[in-house]
Design a protein around this motif. Structure first.
Motif, short mmCIF file in Angstrom:
data_model
loop_
_atom_site.label_atom_id
_atom_site.label_comp_id
_atom_site.label_asym_id
_atom_site.label_seq_id
_atom_site.Cartn_x
_atom_site.Cartn_y
_atom_site.Cartn_z
N GLY A 197 0.80 -1.21 0.00
CA GLY A 197 0.00 0.00 0.00
C GLY A 197 0.83 1.26 0.00
N MET A 198 2.13 1.13 0.30
CA MET A 198 3.02 2.28 0.24
C MET A 198 3.26 2.69 -1.20
N ALA A 199 3.52 3.97 -1.41
CA ALA A 199 3.80 4.45 -2.76
C ALA A 199 4.93 3.62 -3.38
N PRO A 224 1.14 6.86 0.46
CA PRO A 224 0.27 8.04 0.50
C PRO A 224 -0.44 8.20 1.85
N LEU A 225 -1.02 9.38 2.06
CA LEU A 225 -1.72 9.63 3.31
C LEU A 225 -2.91 8.69 3.49
N GLU A 226 -3.62 8.45 2.40
CA GLU A 226 -4.71 7.48 2.44
C GLU A 226 -4.32 6.29 1.58
N THR A 227 -3.96 5.23 2.22
CA THR A 227 -3.60 4.00 1.51
C THR A 227 -4.88 3.32 1.00
N PRO A 228 -4.75 2.38 0.07
CA PRO A 228 -5.94 1.64 -0.37
C PRO A 228 -6.68 0.97 0.79
N GLN A 232 -10.59 1.83 1.69
CA GLN A 232 -11.64 0.81 1.81
C GLN A 232 -12.35 0.92 3.16
N ALA A 233 -11.57 1.16 4.22
CA ALA A 233 -12.16 1.31 5.56
C ALA A 233 -13.07 2.53 5.62
N HIS A 234 -12.65 3.62 4.98
CA HIS A 234 -13.49 4.82 4.94
C HIS A 234 -14.82 4.55 4.24
#
Length: 282
Positions: A197-199, A224-228, A232-234
């Protein structure tokens, strides 16, 4: 006693990506301290010599990042219990003529989680940790300190997860990666300690549908600040914690050792680092 302004640095190989100078320079300015914090790009072969002469170079200490944390642990003449338990050091300082070492990952993880999701540990006692490296070890220990009694460790290589589970004993269990999805039912906290999930890395491809609606998802990746995983959790409406919060909270103890004042993690600092992460080319 030298009257030169105090200096500290982050030591790594490479180290140009580190946000530590931005964090500590902000605190120096906010607290009105005449001092400096920079980067020291030190190859593994040169690390022992560099650390052995920190004082002569004018440093009061520094942060240690990859790949030097285990070597820093071996070189420190005095160590905290946290450093001994993790056998890795990310913070060095000189005190009483001796080189002290600490590992602030536990402080950083719990500080970020407490700040973002107050009372998180009161909702249950079952957690899932993804990964089995140094960060996972610190986070399992942090969870045990908060009386989380049922911790499942999942790693692509099951043997590494089993090795980590054996270190902690009762209450910590390794599971095959293939069982992850079905094991999320009833989990109160999911923590990703892997680089997925890291850039520049593959995404962490898991299905969160089995997580209960009250679960918290924590990803220690901050670029990124919002990883995948967090995205998904959001979408599910779950409470989330990003890695930036851990980064900021783990920096606090070192600053206090080097510069003599305890800084605060503020919304303004968080916004500053978020802006830097967002504006930096991946």
């Amino acid at each position: 006693m030298s009257t030169n302004p105090p200096r500290a640095c982050v030591i790594g190989w490479p180290v140009k990506h580190s946000r530590s100078p931005l964090i500590h320079t902000y605190w120096l300015q906010q607290l009105g301290i005449e001092g400096s914090y920079g980067r020291a790009e030190v190859a593994p072969a040169d690390f022992q010599n560099f650390v052995s002469h920190l004082a002569e170079k004018g440093y009061r200490g520094g942060n240690v990042t990859l790949p030097h944390k285990e070597m820093a642990y071996r070189l420190a003449t005095r160590r905290t219990e946290r450093a001994d338990s993790l056998q890795a050091v990310n913070t060095l300082w000189i005190e009483g003529g001796e080189l002290w070492g600490d590992n602030t990952d536990i402080i950083g993880f719990l500080g970020g989680l407490d700040a973002e999701v107050q009372g998180w540990e009161k909702t249950g006692d079952k957690a899932v940790v993804l990964g089995a490296g140094g960060a996972a070890r610190a986070i399992v220990q942090a969870l045990l300190l908060r009386n989380i009694k049922n911790i499942l460790i999942f790693n692509r290589t099951l043997e590494r997860a089993e090795e980590l589970a054996r270190l902690f004993g009762s209450g910590v269990t390794a599971r095959p990666w293939q069982q992850l999805g079905e094991s999320l039912a009833g989990v109160d906290l999911l923590v990703n300690t892997t680089s997925l999930g890291m850039a520049g890395q593959p995404p962490l491809d898991i299905d969160l549908s089995a997580l209960p609606s009250y679960a918290v998802v924590d990803d220690i990746v901050y670029v990124p600040l919002e990883t995948p995983l967090l995205a998904q959790a959001h979408r599910r409406g779950l409470r989330t914690v990003g890695g930036l919060s851990m980064l900021l909270h783990q920096a606090v103890p070192g600053f206090e050792h080097w510069f003599g004042q305890r800084p605060e993690v503020t919304p303004e600092l968080l916004a500053l680092i978020e802006a830097d992460v967002t504006s930096t080319p991946k």
